[in-house]
Design an enzyme around this catalytic site. Sequence first.
Site, PDB file in Angstrom:
ATOM      1  N   LYS A  13       0.821  -1.223   0.000  1.00 28.48           N
ATOM      2  CA  LYS A  13       0.000   0.000   0.000  1.00 28.48           C
ATOM      3  C   LYS A  13       0.853   1.271   0.000  1.00 28.48           C
ATOM      4  O   LYS A  13       1.991   1.276   0.452  1.00 28.48           O
ATOM      5  CB  LYS A  13      -0.963  -0.025   1.193  1.00 28.48           C
TER       6      LYS A  13
ATOM      7  N   ARG B 179      -3.437 -10.102   4.780  1.00 28.59           N
ATOM      8  CA  ARG B 179      -3.884 -10.180   3.380  1.00 28.59           C
ATOM      9  C   ARG B 179      -2.751  -9.639   2.508  1.00 28.59           C
ATOM     10  O   ARG B 179      -2.440  -8.446   2.578  1.00 28.59           O
ATOM     11  CB  ARG B 179      -5.149  -9.325   3.230  1.00 28.59           C
TER      12      ARG B 179
HETATM   13  N1  HH2 Z   1      -7.365  -3.771   0.754  1.00 27.79           N
HETATM   14  C1  HH2 Z   1      -7.696  -3.814  -0.553  1.00 27.79           C
HETATM   15  C2  HH2 Z   1      -8.812  -4.555  -0.978  1.00 27.79           C
HETATM   16  N2  HH2 Z   1      -9.551  -5.256  -0.097  1.00 27.79           N
HETATM   17  N3  HH2 Z   1      -9.971  -5.980   2.113  1.00 27.79           N
HETATM   18  C3  HH2 Z   1      -9.659  -5.963   3.413  1.00 27.79           C
HETATM   19  N4  HH2 Z   1     -10.375  -6.662   4.300  1.00 27.79           N
HETATM   20  N5  HH2 Z   1      -8.584  -5.246   3.890  1.00 27.79           N
HETATM   21  C4  HH2 Z   1      -7.802  -4.495   3.069  1.00 27.79           C
HETATM   22  O1  HH2 Z   1      -6.863  -3.836   3.563  1.00 27.79           O
HETATM   23  C5  HH2 Z   1      -8.110  -4.480   1.662  1.00 27.79           C
HETATM   24  C6  HH2 Z   1      -9.222  -5.251   1.218  1.00 27.79           C
HETATM   25  C7  HH2 Z   1      -6.867  -3.102  -1.563  1.00 27.79           C
HETATM   26  O2  HH2 Z   1      -5.900  -3.973  -2.139  1.00 27.79           O
HETATM   27  P1  HH2 Z   1      -6.018  -4.742  -3.559  1.00 27.79           P
HETATM   28  O3  HH2 Z   1      -7.087  -5.789  -3.558  1.00 27.79           O
HETATM   29  O4  HH2 Z   1      -4.665  -5.249  -3.930  1.00 27.79           O
HETATM   30  O5  HH2 Z   1      -6.353  -3.602  -4.575  1.00 27.79           O
HETATM   31  P2  HH2 Z   1      -7.663  -3.244  -5.362  1.00 27.79           P
HETATM   32  O6  HH2 Z   1      -8.724  -2.919  -4.374  1.00 27.79           O
HETATM   33  O7  HH2 Z   1      -7.249  -2.066  -6.214  1.00 27.79           O
HETATM   34  O8  HH2 Z   1      -8.048  -4.461  -6.168  1.00 27.79           O
END
Ligand code: HH2
Length: 257
Positions: free
Chosen positions: A203, A239
């Site tokens: 992040k 995660r």
């Molecule tokens: N962060 C993201 C997405 N989902 N869910 C939880 N529970 N906690 C988090 O910190 C979280 C999440 C963002 O990351 P990513 O899936 O890699 O990116 P994107 O939302 O752009 O797909």
Amino acid sequence: MGIVNVTPDSFSDGGRGVDAAISHARRLLAEGADVLDIGGESTRPGADAVPPDEEIARVIPVIAALRAETGAPISVDTMKPEVARAAVAAGASLWNDVTALGFAPDSLAVAAELGCDVVLMHMKGTPRTMNAEARYGDVVAEVLAALQARAETAIGAGVARERIWLDPGLGFAKTAEHSLALLRSLDRLVALGFPVLLGASRKSFLKAVDPTAATAEDRLGGSLAAALLGARAGVAAVRVHDVRETVQALEVWAAAG
Ligand code: HH2
């Protein structure tokens, strides 16, 4: 928890269609992931909204294929109850909701009906508006109070207490300082008595500590440090994008820590 994005536009690690996502999930399992988190809609600031049919078409074939070949728990990363319902029917056992069951009026009722585990993540506003909402007096106290209240609301709506996970939502309506303050105080979140999920992987708040970490791929070291801080505080899961490296870091910490 290994991240499997079936999205064209995630902030990191997107660009995968169904077949590539299944292959990626297999790789994460081989690298030591205990849980897979399948998402079909990016939550990065300003990301395009995805219609439910499109999101279902992205994630369900991946969940069904994985369910047929692994016993590992499968999580669906969605804010839409219709997607969660389809995912649970296809074999998911955890609904990971960045809106803490707040996006749709029937989210709480659907979670209660499905009886699956649910992750209630802290955010203010929506992914589109959240950056303007990063204002707190005492960020740790406010995030804890909001999550505790949300858990009570979910329990009141019929979600079983033992199904509820909490997540501080690093980077969601948080400045880098806010995310670092929450990382520093994870033990207080763990002390609320629910399993905690931590999402720090790659992040942008990590860039505040190392300004040379301009791209998501530059942030492995910071991501591992955050995972270890989470482990020390007693979180139940981290995660992450980089499963192999995270498993190794956690194993060394467990062996020698
Ligand atoms: N962060 C993201 C997405 N989902 N869910 C939880 N529970 N906690 C988090 O910190 C979280 C999440 C963002 O990351 P990513 O899936 O890699 O990116 P994107 O939302 O752009 O797909």
